[in-house]
Design an enzyme around this catalytic site. Structure first.
Site: not given
Length: 265
Positions: A85, A88-89, A168
């Site tokens: 995750h 990906e950022h 998040e």
């Protein structure tokens, strides 16, 4: 004037001729693995393999003016530290050819794109974009390929995005339904990659270090293990030439194990 039946027959002949041509398509960088028609959506699809790296490409040519490109990698976390995750950022925080720290924002401001996004699932990470201008479409493909294959992953960007992902996921786990779904996967698929909370838990994300994230990128973002997708009214030869230049020559190393459990009794 030809009848409706004659027109349909002519269309079928044209499509059959097109498919035969695709089956025997010659490109120095790719082998054609197969071709098919899409009666409902229109157009024809071609399945190829890049000779130098083994990357697979599916290209669907049709009359859609909005062209789409996607690239997907198998990303298989073995801990709940959110490494896939977070990576990906970080992909959109600058690359070798495009070192802008806020690359995603720059693309939104300086392009004619109609879509640009990414998502991380339990076993894969997808990056996709769309544009109605072929020149812009080609430029966007270049930027995204360099971003996923050659991200800078700078330390300051790592710390900033880690805080973003922690916040998040704190919000994600504050929703009871999400907690139940994560627990169900953990209990129903023990020992598999699908039992891992791939988005990450805040406490484990805080323990993730930069070296681990770089190692994860090197292992999982191998172009030879990627699948690429093209859709729309694009020039097939030009896009294959572009991909052949951009993908490089390094084949993938090793294979991943999804660790799927045995079927239930």
């Amino acid at each position: 004037m030809p009848s409706s039946a004659q027109a349909k027959g002519a269309a079928r002949v044209a499509q059959s001729t097109r498919l035969m041509g695709l089956h025997h398509m010659k490109h120095s960088g790719f082998d054609a693995l197969g071709a098919c028609a899409f009666p409902r959506g229109g157009g024809t699809g071609l399945h190829l393999r890049h000779r130098a790296t083994g990357a697979e490409v599916v290209a669907v040519e049709n009359a859609d003016s909005e062209m789409v490109f996607g690239i997907i990698f198998e990303t298989l976390p073995d801990r709940t530290n959110g490494v896939a995750h977070l990576l990906e950022h970080l992909v959109f925080r600058g690359s070798q050819r495009y070192p802008q720290t806020q690359l995603y924002a720059k693309l939104l401001q300086g392009s004619m794109l109609t879509g640009l996004n990414a998502s991380t699932d339990a076993d894969s990470t997808l990056f996709h974009l769309s544009s109605a201008d072929e020149g812009d479409f080609a430029n966007l493909i270049d930027v995204v390929l360099d971003a996923v294959l050659h991200p800078l992953i700078r330390e300051q960007d790592f710390h900033e995005e880690r805080r973003v992902v922690m916040n998040e996921m704190a919000g994600h786990h504050a929703v009871p339904a999400n907690v139940i779904l994560e627990r169900l996967r953990h209990e129903l698929l023990p020992g598999s990659v699908y039992a891992v909370d791939h988005g990450g838990t805040p406490e484990m994300i805080a323990e993730l270090d930069l070296a681990d994230l770089r190692d994860f990128h090197e292992k999982h973002y191998q172009i030879g293990k990627a699948r690429l997708f093209l859709w729309g009214d694009f020039d097939l030869t030009e896009r294959l030439d572009q991909l052949d230049r951009s993908l490089g020559t390094a084949p993938a190393a090793g294979a991943f194990d999804l660790r799927i459990p045995a079927p239930f009794d």
